[in-house]
Design a protein around this motif. Structure first.
Motif, PDB file in Angstrom:
ATOM      1  N   ALA A   3       0.832  -1.204   0.000  1.00 13.02           N
ATOM      2  CA  ALA A   3       0.000   0.000   0.000  1.00 13.02           C
ATOM      3  C   ALA A   3       0.866   1.253   0.000  1.00 13.02           C
ATOM      4  O   ALA A   3       0.610   2.203  -0.755  1.00 13.02           O
ATOM      5  N   ALA A   4       1.903   1.260   0.813  1.00 13.53           N
ATOM      6  CA  ALA A   4       2.798   2.417   0.855  1.00 13.53           C
ATOM      7  C   ALA A   4       3.555   2.552  -0.461  1.00 13.53           C
ATOM      8  O   ALA A   4       3.735   3.664  -0.974  1.00 13.53           O
ATOM      9  N   SER A   5       3.994   1.445  -1.038  1.00 15.08           N
ATOM     10  CA  SER A   5       4.762   1.485  -2.291  1.00 15.08           C
ATOM     11  C   SER A   5       3.948   2.056  -3.438  1.00 15.08           C
ATOM     12  O   SER A   5       4.454   2.851  -4.232  1.00 15.08           O
ATOM     13  N   ILE A   6       2.701   1.646  -3.544  1.00 15.70           N
ATOM     14  CA  ILE A   6       1.824   2.164  -4.602  1.00 15.70           C
ATOM     15  C   ILE A   6       1.700   3.677  -4.467  1.00 15.70           C
ATOM     16  O   ILE A   6       1.880   4.422  -5.435  1.00 15.70           O
ATOM     17  N   GLN A   7       1.407   4.137  -3.258  1.00 14.21           N
ATOM     18  CA  GLN A   7       1.193   5.566  -3.039  1.00 14.21           C
ATOM     19  C   GLN A   7       2.476   6.367  -3.234  1.00 14.21           C
ATOM     20  O   GLN A   7       2.460   7.443  -3.836  1.00 14.21           O
ATOM     21  N   LEU A   8       3.599   5.848  -2.745  1.00 18.85           N
ATOM     22  CA  LEU A   8       4.868   6.568  -2.903  1.00 18.85           C
ATOM     23  C   LEU A   8       5.299   6.608  -4.359  1.00 18.85           C
ATOM     24  O   LEU A   8       5.839   7.607  -4.818  1.00 18.85           O
ATOM     25  N   ALA A   9       5.082   5.525  -5.102  1.00 17.65           N
ATOM     26  CA  ALA A   9       5.417   5.528  -6.528  1.00 17.65           C
ATOM     27  C   ALA A   9       4.660   6.644  -7.239  1.00 17.65           C
ATOM     28  O   ALA A   9       5.238   7.419  -8.016  1.00 17.65           O
ATOM     29  N   ASN A  10       3.383   6.754  -6.968  1.00 18.76           N
ATOM     30  CA  ASN A  10       2.582   7.821  -7.581  1.00 18.76           C
ATOM     31  C   ASN A  10       3.037   9.198  -7.118  1.00 18.76           C
ATOM     32  O   ASN A  10       3.158  10.123  -7.926  1.00 18.76           O
ATOM     33  N   PHE A  11       3.282   9.343  -5.840  1.00 16.27           N
ATOM     34  CA  PHE A  11       3.711  10.623  -5.286  1.00 16.27           C
ATOM     35  C   PHE A  11       5.015  11.094  -5.928  1.00 16.27           C
ATOM     36  O   PHE A  11       5.202  12.275  -6.186  1.00 16.27           O
ATOM     37  N   LEU A  12       5.912  10.143  -6.208  1.00 16.75           N
ATOM     38  CA  LEU A  12       7.216  10.475  -6.777  1.00 16.75           C
ATOM     39  C   LEU A  12       7.204  10.519  -8.301  1.00 16.75           C
ATOM     40  O   LEU A  12       8.249  10.628  -8.932  1.00 16.75           O
ATOM     41  N   GLY A  13       6.004  10.424  -8.906  1.00  8.96           N
ATOM     42  CA  GLY A  13       5.883  10.553 -10.351  1.00  8.96           C
ATOM     43  C   GLY A  13       5.969   9.252 -11.116  1.00  8.96           C
ATOM     44  O   GLY A  13       6.039   9.250 -12.346  1.00  8.96           O
ATOM     45  N   GLY A  14       5.944   8.146 -10.420  1.00  6.53           N
ATOM     46  CA  GLY A  14       5.989   6.837 -11.076  1.00  6.53           C
ATOM     47  C   GLY A  14       4.595   6.324 -11.400  1.00  6.53           C
ATOM     48  O   GLY A  14       3.589   7.001 -11.174  1.00  6.53           O
ATOM     49  N   ARG A  15       4.567   5.136 -11.934  1.00 11.81           N
ATOM     50  CA  ARG A  15       3.316   4.468 -12.299  1.00 11.81           C
ATOM     51  C   ARG A  15       3.369   3.074 -11.688  1.00 11.81           C
ATOM     52  O   ARG A  15       4.237   2.273 -12.056  1.00 11.81           O
ATOM     53  N   ALA A  16       2.488   2.778 -10.769  1.00  6.76           N
ATOM     54  CA  ALA A  16       2.532   1.522 -10.027  1.00  6.76           C
ATOM     55  C   ALA A  16       1.708   0.438 -10.706  1.00  6.76           C
ATOM     56  O   ALA A  16       0.581   0.677 -11.141  1.00  6.76           O
ATOM     57  N   ILE A  17       2.294  -0.747 -10.787  1.00  6.53           N
ATOM     58  CA  ILE A  17       1.605  -1.971 -11.183  1.00  6.53           C
ATOM     59  C   ILE A  17       1.632  -2.865  -9.958  1.00  6.53           C
ATOM     60  O   ILE A  17       2.677  -3.041  -9.339  1.00  6.53           O
ATOM     61  N   ALA A  18       0.485  -3.417  -9.589  1.00  4.93           N
ATOM     62  CA  ALA A  18       0.411  -4.204  -8.361  1.00  4.93           C
ATOM     63  C   ALA A  18      -0.160  -5.587  -8.631  1.00  4.93           C
ATOM     64  O   ALA A  18      -0.984  -5.766  -9.532  1.00  4.93           O
ATOM     65  N   SER A  19       0.275  -6.542  -7.830  1.00  2.00           N
ATOM     66  CA  SER A  19      -0.297  -7.883  -7.891  1.00  2.00           C
ATOM     67  C   SER A  19      -0.922  -8.208  -6.544  1.00  2.00           C
ATOM     68  O   SER A  19      -0.470  -7.743  -5.500  1.00  2.00           O
ATOM     69  N   ALA A  20      -1.981  -8.999  -6.596  1.00  2.00           N
ATOM     70  CA  ALA A  20      -2.663  -9.450  -5.387  1.00  2.00           C
ATOM     71  C   ALA A  20      -3.388 -10.749  -5.727  1.00  2.00           C
ATOM     72  O   ALA A  20      -3.529 -11.097  -6.896  1.00  2.00           O
ATOM     73  N   GLY A  21      -3.883 -11.426  -4.702  1.00  2.00           N
ATOM     74  CA  GLY A  21      -4.481 -12.735  -4.907  1.00  2.00           C
ATOM     75  C   GLY A  21      -5.991 -12.787  -4.842  1.00  2.00           C
ATOM     76  O   GLY A  21      -6.566 -13.872  -4.829  1.00  2.00           O
ATOM     77  N   SER A  22      -6.667 -11.623  -4.790  1.00  2.00           N
ATOM     78  CA  SER A  22      -8.133 -11.625  -4.763  1.00  2.00           C
ATOM     79  C   SER A  22      -8.647 -10.349  -5.417  1.00  2.00           C
ATOM     80  O   SER A  22      -7.941  -9.344  -5.476  1.00  2.00           O
ATOM     81  N   GLU A  23      -9.877 -10.392  -5.867  1.00  2.00           N
ATOM     82  CA  GLU A  23     -10.485  -9.201  -6.468  1.00  2.00           C
ATOM     83  C   GLU A  23     -10.600  -8.069  -5.453  1.00  2.00           C
ATOM     84  O   GLU A  23     -10.425  -6.907  -5.798  1.00  2.00           O
ATOM     85  N   GLU A  24     -10.878  -8.410  -4.204  1.00  2.00           N
ATOM     86  CA  GLU A  24     -10.976  -7.386  -3.162  1.00  2.00           C
ATOM     87  C   GLU A  24      -9.642  -6.658  -2.995  1.00  2.00           C
ATOM     88  O   GLU A  24      -9.585  -5.430  -2.906  1.00  2.00           O
TER      89      GLU A  24
END
Length: 179
Positions: A3-24
Motif C-alpha cells: 500500500a505504501a509502495s503504490i502511493q509513494l510511486a505515484n507521489f514520486l511521479g511513477g506508475r505503479a503496477i500491483a499484484s494481489a491474490g483476490s479481487e478485493e
C-alpha cells in the motif's frame, strides 16, 4: 509495504503496477492508485502482461525465488529488481544473459539485520526527502485492524490467512473510540 509502495510511486511521479491474490485486494490497490493490477493466482506467468503495459523500471519483490524469472522478464533495460523478502523460497534459477543484455540491477535489501544507526539514517532520509514534502491527505494510512498485544497469536493467524487490506496493528493499551 504494498500500500505504501503504490502511493509513494505515484507521489514520486511513477506508475505503479500491483499484484494481489483476490479481487478485493486488487480493488484496494486500484483505490490506492495502482495504474494496472493483476491476480497472481490467475496470471502466474505475468511478464507478458507487464510488458504489454510498458514494462517495469523497478520491481519491489517480497516473494523472490518463485518469481525470479518472471520479474527479470518484466523489467525494462536498466531496470532494478529489489528483493525484500523470501516468501517464494531462497533459491531460484536466473538467465544471466538477460541480466547482462538488459543491464539489470539485482538488489537484496532487508532492514532487520541492519545496525540501528543505519535504520535511523534511512528514517531520517525518508523524512527529509519524502515525508516533509507530502501535504496532508496526499497519502492514505491503511490500517486494516488492531489487536490487543495479548491477542498476538490471533493477529498473526489473521495475517497468515492473508485477508488483511493494510496493516494489522498490535496495541499496548485499549483503543478508545473517538467521541
Amino acid at each position: 509495504m504494498g500500500a505504501a509502495s503504490i502511493q509513494l510511486a505515484n507521489f514520486l511521479g511513477g506508475r505503479a503496477i500491483a499484484s494481489a491474490g483476490s479481487e478485493e485486494k486488487l480493488a484496494f490497490c486500484r483505490q490506492l492508485g495502482a495504474a494496472e493490477v493483476f491476480n497472481y493466482k490467475e496470471l502466474p506467468a505475468f511478464s507478458r502482461q507487464i510488458k504489454e503495459w510498458g514494462g517495469a523500471n523497478m520491481i519491489l519483490d517480497p516473494v523472490a525465488a518463485s518469481y525470479l524469472a518472471e520479474n527479470i522478464a518484466s523489467l525494462k533495460p536498466d531496470g532494478r529488481l529489489v528483493i525484500i523478502g523470501l516468501m517464494g523460497g531462497i533459491k531460484g534459477e536466473i538467465n544471466l544473459g538477460h541480466v547482462l543484455m538488459k543491464r539489470l540491477s539485482l538488489i537484496g535489501s532487508t532492514l532487520r539485520s541492519q545496525p540501528l544507526a543505519v535504520k535511523a539514517g534511512l528514517a531520517r532520509a525518508l523524512e527529509e526527502q519524502v515525508l516533509l514534502t507530502i501535504q496532508p491527505g496526499q497519502l492514505k494510512v491503511t490500517v486494516d485492524s488492531s489487536f490487543p498485544l495479548a491477542q498476538v497469536a490471533e493477529a498473526q493467524e489473521y495475517v497468515g490467512r492473508n485477508q488483511n487490506l493494510g496493516k494489522v496493528v498490535l496495541t499496548l493499551f485499549p483503543v478508545m473510540p473517538m467521541q
